[in-house]
Design a protein around this motif. Structure first.
Motif, PDB file in Angstrom:
ATOM      1  N   ARG A 228       2.411  -3.384   3.800  1.00 46.97           N
ATOM      2  CA  ARG A 228       2.353  -2.421   2.692  1.00 46.97           C
ATOM      3  C   ARG A 228       0.911  -1.992   2.411  1.00 46.97           C
ATOM      4  O   ARG A 228       0.610  -0.809   2.294  1.00 46.97           O
ATOM      5  N   SER A 229       0.023  -2.984   2.314  1.00 50.39           N
ATOM      6  CA  SER A 229      -1.377  -2.676   2.059  1.00 50.39           C
ATOM      7  C   SER A 229      -1.992  -1.892   3.211  1.00 50.39           C
ATOM      8  O   SER A 229      -2.774  -0.963   3.004  1.00 50.39           O
ATOM      9  N   GLY A 230      -1.637  -2.257   4.440  1.00 55.87           N
ATOM     10  CA  GLY A 230      -2.174  -1.559   5.602  1.00 55.87           C
ATOM     11  C   GLY A 230      -1.727  -0.115   5.667  1.00 55.87           C
ATOM     12  O   GLY A 230      -2.513   0.780   5.995  1.00 55.87           O
ATOM     13  N   ALA A 231      -0.447   0.126   5.359  1.00 60.51           N
ATOM     14  CA  ALA A 231       0.071   1.495   5.379  1.00 60.51           C
ATOM     15  C   ALA A 231      -0.623   2.356   4.334  1.00 60.51           C
ATOM     16  O   ALA A 231      -1.006   3.504   4.597  1.00 60.51           O
ATOM     17  N   ILE A 232      -0.789   1.800   3.126  1.00 59.85           N
ATOM     18  CA  ILE A 232      -1.434   2.554   2.047  1.00 59.85           C
ATOM     19  C   ILE A 232      -2.897   2.811   2.358  1.00 59.85           C
ATOM     20  O   ILE A 232      -3.402   3.931   2.200  1.00 59.85           O
ATOM     21  N   THR A 233      -3.593   1.773   2.827  1.00 56.29           N
ATOM     22  CA  THR A 233      -5.006   1.935   3.169  1.00 56.29           C
ATOM     23  C   THR A 233      -5.196   2.943   4.294  1.00 56.29           C
ATOM     24  O   THR A 233      -6.091   3.796   4.241  1.00 56.29           O
TER      25      THR A 233
END
Length: 327
Positions: free
Chosen positions: A278-283
């Motif tokens: 989730r964090s990787g996709a958003i970043t």
């Protein structure tokens, strides 16, 4: 082998049963059973599991319900050096909920408890642990090592769909075949409910086909076809004999899958978890120039502060395995 178990509903509801047991001495405070039921349902199943675990810790220490402000403050003070303030705050929430369900005033709202927690935060300043985001280069490295057996196809679909949708773990494992609408250009995923959508208004996430090995559409279609899944949960356990379970995965399994495949390519598994997708996709979306409002439509974030915590733009977009591990 990854442990793939699903917590039963009876276990998840143990907090509700425990919190609604009323002694004769507390009868004057007891709320009607039908009210207690809806008080319990005011929180999600995952939250109730967390409350159950935290309340058990309080009882093991010697606490009880009802509790006094003095007792709760002492509990905080005695755990100040071993638990983070975030964990202590979570345990206060469990104690408060246990009192609310029984119709009792919560000791956690007392100034003594508030000031004790404030003092702990000022004295023991610990940065909140954040998992490392999986960026596009990382995903490409991971996907390249995933096998083509049944479990490998499942893991690839799970990883790529989690990355493409920026879904929470609970949202991923709750997906059912009927929530996926295919088209010639991709597919639309319906997230029926989530942590920030307790009344199940739902949201839709469109996923376009990609011409490379990070195509979530192709990966998901392949998994469903080979596993012969035509209805029910999309993601399921696969045993050592290649048998596909009839029930869905647990949210915890998403983290185990991420850790296992991160370690396979040389990453430190302790730095990764289910939230890394989730964090990787958003970043990655922010680094690519996508406006925050558009990314939030996909991720389902409503609070700007929480959304910002998922954006780790200080992480270089392209790191080799050795560089990510500090070698």
């Amino acid at each position: 082998m990854l442990e793939e178990t699903r917590t039963s509903e009876n276990q998840a509801l143990s907090f509700a049963r425990q919190a609604t047991e009323v002694d004769a001495t507390d009868a004057v405070h007891a709320v009607p059973a039908i009210v207690a039921r809806y008080l319990t349902e005011s929180t999600s199943e995952a939250t109730r599991r967390g409350y159950d675990a935290d309340l058990r810790k309080f009882f093991e220490w010697g606490g009880s319900v009802p509790a006094t402000a003095d007792t709760v403050a002492l509990y905080l003070a005695e755990h100040a050096e071993t638990l983070t303030s975030a964990t202590l705050s979570r345990r206060l929430a469990a104690i408060s909920k246990a009192h609310a369900v029984r119709g009792l005033p919560s000791p956690t709202s007392h100034p003594l408890v508030h000031q004790t927690l404030r003092g702990i935060r000022r004295t023991h300043r610990r940065p909140q642990r954040q998992v490392t985001p999986l960026l596009e280069a990382d995903m490409r490295a991971i996907v390249g090592t995933v096998g083509n057996d049944l479990r490998g196809l499942r893991d690839k679909a799970l990883l790529l769909l989690g990355y493409a949708t920026a879904c929470r773990r609970s949202e991923l494992v709750a997906l059912e075949v009927e929530d996926v609408a295919h088209s010639t250009v991709g597919m639309v995923i319906t997230i029926k409910s989530s942590k920030t959508d307790p009344f199940a208004k739902g949201r839709k996430v469109a996923i376009a086909r990609r011409p490379d090995d990070l195509c979530a559409v192709t990966a998901l279609q392949c998994w469903l076809r080979v596993a012969s899944i035509e209805a029910g949960h999309v993601f399921r356990a696969v045993d050592c004999h290649g048998n596909v379970s009839a029930t869905g995965l647990s949210a915890q399994t998403v983290g185990l899958v991420v850790k296992a495949h991160a370690e396979r390519v040389g990453f430190d598994p302790k730095r990764f978890a289910g939230h890394s997708l989730r964090s990787g996709a958003i970043t990655s979306a922010v680094l690519a120039g996508q406006p925050a409002w558009r990314v939030k439509l996909v991720s389902g974030h409503r609070c700007d502060a929480v959304f910002s915590s998922y954006v780790r733009t200080s992480e270089p977009a392209q790191l080799s395995v050795g560089e990510r591990n500090g070698q």
